[in-house]
Scaffold this active site. Structure first.
Site, PDB file in Angstrom:
ATOM      1  N   GLU A 223      48.582   8.915  15.988  1.00 49.29           N
ATOM      2  CA  GLU A 223      48.759  10.211  15.310  1.00 49.29           C
ATOM      3  C   GLU A 223      47.423  10.908  15.176  1.00 49.29           C
ATOM      4  OE1 GLU A 223      50.883  10.173  11.596  1.00 49.29           O
ATOM      5  OE2 GLU A 223      52.552   9.001  12.403  1.00 49.29           O
TER       6      GLU A 223
ATOM      7  N   GLU B   1      52.597   2.489   9.476  1.00 53.45           N
ATOM      8  CA  GLU B   1      51.536   2.603   8.454  1.00 53.45           C
ATOM      9  C   GLU B   1      51.782   1.629   7.291  1.00 53.45           C
ATOM     10  OE1 GLU B   1      51.004   6.680   7.267  1.00 53.45           O
ATOM     11  OE2 GLU B   1      50.101   7.208   9.181  1.00 53.45           O
TER      12      GLU B   1
END
Ligand SMILES: *[C@@H]1O[C@H](CO)[C@@H](O)[C@H](O)[C@H]1NC(C)=O
Length: 749
Positions: A258, A189
């Site tokens: 995710e 991320e």
């Protein structure tokens, strides 16, 4: 075997070698992982892959086989995990790969179960894990800056990444070597931080990608939330929904690393949950829009044992996952998703071999049809969050509940609807759902915590607050940042000073006590004046900083002030999160004296690292014998800085166990010297818990439970930490509690 080979004649030996060589050459050429725009190809076969996150240190090795088995039964193909650097290299150059950190053992268990592994090496993990997975010593490497174009950081990151890759290679764990690892991940991320810091961030992301690819693992790397991930790295999506995400090149598969099955629990916060109907809807939407890889984050959340949780993150990391914190399947979540996965498998070849034809079936309704080699598969969707509808498809009428998708593997028969939770025939639980007129109602048994009847007989030991001159203390001018002093070897740092009060001070006569004000970067603070607890303050997950302000009962002459500063996990997310401070940075002032306000910030302060019981090892059998414990009438109750110990026998059966800590306040718990984690039942969940419908867009604030109650009152006691008899349970209580209220409970349906 060996002696037989010795008796073989030459030609037979040659034949044998030839066969050996032949077999190995064949397997080496066919074992590959590659990708295209339609999916990951394992050994040449394009796949829809269903994955789930299980983080190995969040359960015990004894739990792993069962968790993996339940994941497989639940229809998973892949287990995904981060690698936790600070667990593996607690001090620089000293590595640890045992117990809950036995990464190789975990991966081999996944392999034995016939599943694949997605290894997210990072090494930045985030994961609501202490310091995002980075070791604290890393912060003190000269000249270092985390996650940017910084030579010391890049050298350390490369060193650890290489170490893990080499370890996997040595154990032959990558798929082309015959192992289960089909994917890896570098960084995590990063795109928001890259945007924040600009060019150095861009250079670093590019370096990280090239470094990773250069390690030659033979399997693809992903970078999640990294729109500019350079070839051949696949950029992937994380979120509650990802149907509108597309990778940065058409020849990369659309992957969801995710899919959040709910959200983390913070101390002071209610527990988030996510209805399974919405999760299934999100999965179906993703797949009908060309998605080919989904990973449930978390599939088993587990427990933040020890001091591994991030800042203000609770010890429970349950995450409302399909397998609960204790390793039991959570119904109807687990069973409904298993049924979804079965339906998806029936559609796999159509999904990976064709693009969908999308047709409108009316307002908020669509059909996605996949045709390949004479096969036809359809997804019929109703995006309306309120109304169920009848749609006509192929001259047949279909009922679609609100906010749902039906899966028709043969374009005729509905095998699964995302909002229709059928009776669960789980092999692990009794059916819990009764289904009538399309309305699902839950009449089943719920998960229960029942006392097992173990009566604890407690002993107590109360520490005294230290003062200036304490033999373990050291002295400095001004206030020190806490992490820089403790390096996170403990939650606790004492700040101590003396205050001389003149006989002439007016407050001694008029009773208007002076006010002590302490500004702290967090996370908690207990104020002791002349050995007495005089006040407490703490921050919260949204705000680390805290200010204590309160009257202090000073007397004429010398007064001891001891401030116990407490960290509750280190920051794990945000641009340069490593620069977040902990502890009392000031100002510290005393107001209401004859001469006005005293600024104590630049005074001489004494420091003591940790509390006494930690140094004595009171949580262990050996350490606990070093002090005299009080029992019976003299047992301490509602006393700060108090250690409690008891011994107990393991209850029979296999049900998972927990401690109900409702009557305690804050501290830490150990069983046989293993740290269960921080307890903090005194922190009640603030917020409003509304009724929550599965339909409509989900976010982490939508569905909450436990408002007004302790954010966490139960603390997991792993069965494998117990011996049949004489287990040592030790609780350190910072503020004060009633240990007679602590009970051992079992979790069952
Ligand atoms: C830690 O503290 C020392 C001594 O006060 C200081 O010189 C150093 O800069 C600090 N390091 C960091 C990273 O804050």
């Amino acid at each position: 075997m060996g002696s037989k080979i010795l008796t073989l004649n030459m030609s037979k030996t040659r034949m044998f070698l030839f066969i050996m060589l032949f077999c190995c050459l064949v397997s080496e050429t066919s074992a590959t992982v590659s990708y295209d725009g339609h999916g990951i190809l394992v050994d040449g076969k394009r796949r829809i892959l269903i994955s789930g996150s299980i983080h190995y240190p969040r359960s015990t090795p004894e739990m792993w086989p069962d968790l993996i088995y339940k994941a497989k039964e639940g229809g998973l193909d892949v287990i995904q995990t981060y690698v936790f650097w600070n667990g593996h290299e607690p001090s620089q150059g000293k590595f640890f790969f045992e117990g809950r950190y036995d990464l190789v053992r975990f991966i081999k268990l996944v392999q034995q179960a016939g599943l694949y592994v997605h290894l997210r090496i990072g090494p930045y993990a985030c994961a609501e894990w202490n310091f995002g997975g980075f070791p604290v010593w890393l912060k003190y490497v000269p000249g270092i800056e985390f996650r940017t174009d910084n030579e010391p950081f890049k050298a350390a990151m490369k060193g650890f990444t290489e170490k893990i890759v080499n370890m996997m290679k040595a154990e032959k764990l990558f798929e082309p070597q015959g192992g289960p690892i089909i994917l890896s991940q570098i960084e995590n991320e990063y795109e928001l931080m890259e945007y924040d810091i600009g060019n150095p961030g861009k250079a670093y992301a590019k370096w990280a990608a090239e470094m990773a690819v250069g390690l030659g693992t033979g399997v693809p790397w992903v970078m999640c939330k990294q729109a500019d991930a350079p070839d051949p790295i696949i950029n992937t999506c994380n979120g509650f929904y990802c149907e509108n995400f597309y990778p940065n090149e058409a020849y990369k598969p659309k992957m969801w690393t995710e899919l959040w099955t709910a959200w983390l629990l913070g101390y002071g916060e209610p527990a988030p949950y996510r209805p399974v109907e919405d999760i299934a809807f999100a999965v179906a939407k993703f797949l009908q829009n060309k998605g080919s890889f989904i990973n449930y984050y978390m599939y088993h959340g587990g427990t933040n044992f020890d001091r591994t949780s991030g800042r203000f993150v609770a010890t429970s990391y349950d995450y409302d996952a399909p397998i609960d914190e204790y390793g039991l399947v959570r119904e109807p979540k687990w069973g409904h998703l298993r049924n979804l996965h079965k339906a998806i498998k029936l559609c796999e070849s159509a999904l990976v071999n064709s693009d969908p034809t999308v047709t409108s079936l009316g307002k908020n309704r669509e059909a996605h049809v996949f045709k390949s080699g004479g096969a036809c598969t359809a997804f019929l969707a109703n995006y309306d969050a309120q109304y169920s509808v009848k749609v006509s498809f192929g001259n047949v009428q279909y009922d679609l509940p609100a906010w749902s998708i039906s899966i028709l593997p043969d374009c005729k028969n509905v095998v699964f609807n995302t909002a229709t939770v059928k009776k669960i025939f789980s092999s692990f639980t009794e059916p819990v759902i009764i289904f009538s007129n399309g309305v699902v109602s839950f009449h089943g048994k719920h998960m229960q915590m029942t006392p097992v009847g173990t009566a604890f007989s407690w002993h107590s030991y109360t520490e005294t607050a230290p003062s200036v001159g304490d033999k373990e203390s050291f002295t400095e001018e001004g206030l020190r940042e806490q992490l820089n002093v403790t390096w996170d070897t403990t939650d606790y740092l004492w700040y101590m000073t003396n205050v001389n009060i003149d006989n002439n001070e007016a407050f001694l006569k008029n009773g208007h006590l002076p006010i002590l004000t302490v500004d702290s970067a967090g996370h908690g603070l207990h104020v002791f004046i002349n050995g007495q607890l005089s006040g407490t303050a703490n921050g919260n997950i949204n705000k680390a900083r805290l200010t204590f302000s309160g009257k202090v009962n000073l007397k004429a002459g010398l007064n001891h002030i001891a401030l116990l500063s407490i960290s509750v996990g280190l920051q794990n997310i945000g641009t340069h999160f490593e620069k977040w401070n902990v502890g009392i940075l000031g100002p510290v002032t005393l107001r209401g004296l004859n001469s006005g306000t005293w600024d104590m910030s630049r005074w001489t302060w004494s420091y003591k690292i940790g509390v006494e019981g930690e140094a004595l090892g009171l949580y262990s059998v050996h350490g606990s014998s070093s002090v005299n414990w009080a029992v019976g009438k003299s047992l301490a109750r509602s006393q700060p800085l108090t250690w409690y110990k008891t011994t107990f026998d393991a209850p029979g059966g296999n049900d998972p166990l927990a401690l109900d800590m409702s009557f305690m306040s804050k501290g830490q718990i150990w069983i046989n010297a293993n740290s269960i984690g921080r307890h903090w039942p005194a922190y009640k969940a603030s917020g409003t818990c509304h009724q929550c419908s599965y339909a409509g867009l989900y976010n982490e604030k939508k569905c909450l439970s436990g408002c007004g109650e302790s954010s966490q009152k139960w603390y997991h006691v792993p069965r494998s930490w117990l011996k049949p008899k004489g287990n040592l349970l030790v609780v350190f209580e910072e503020w004060g509690g009633d240990p007679s209220g602590i009970s051992l409970v079992k979790r069952s349906y």
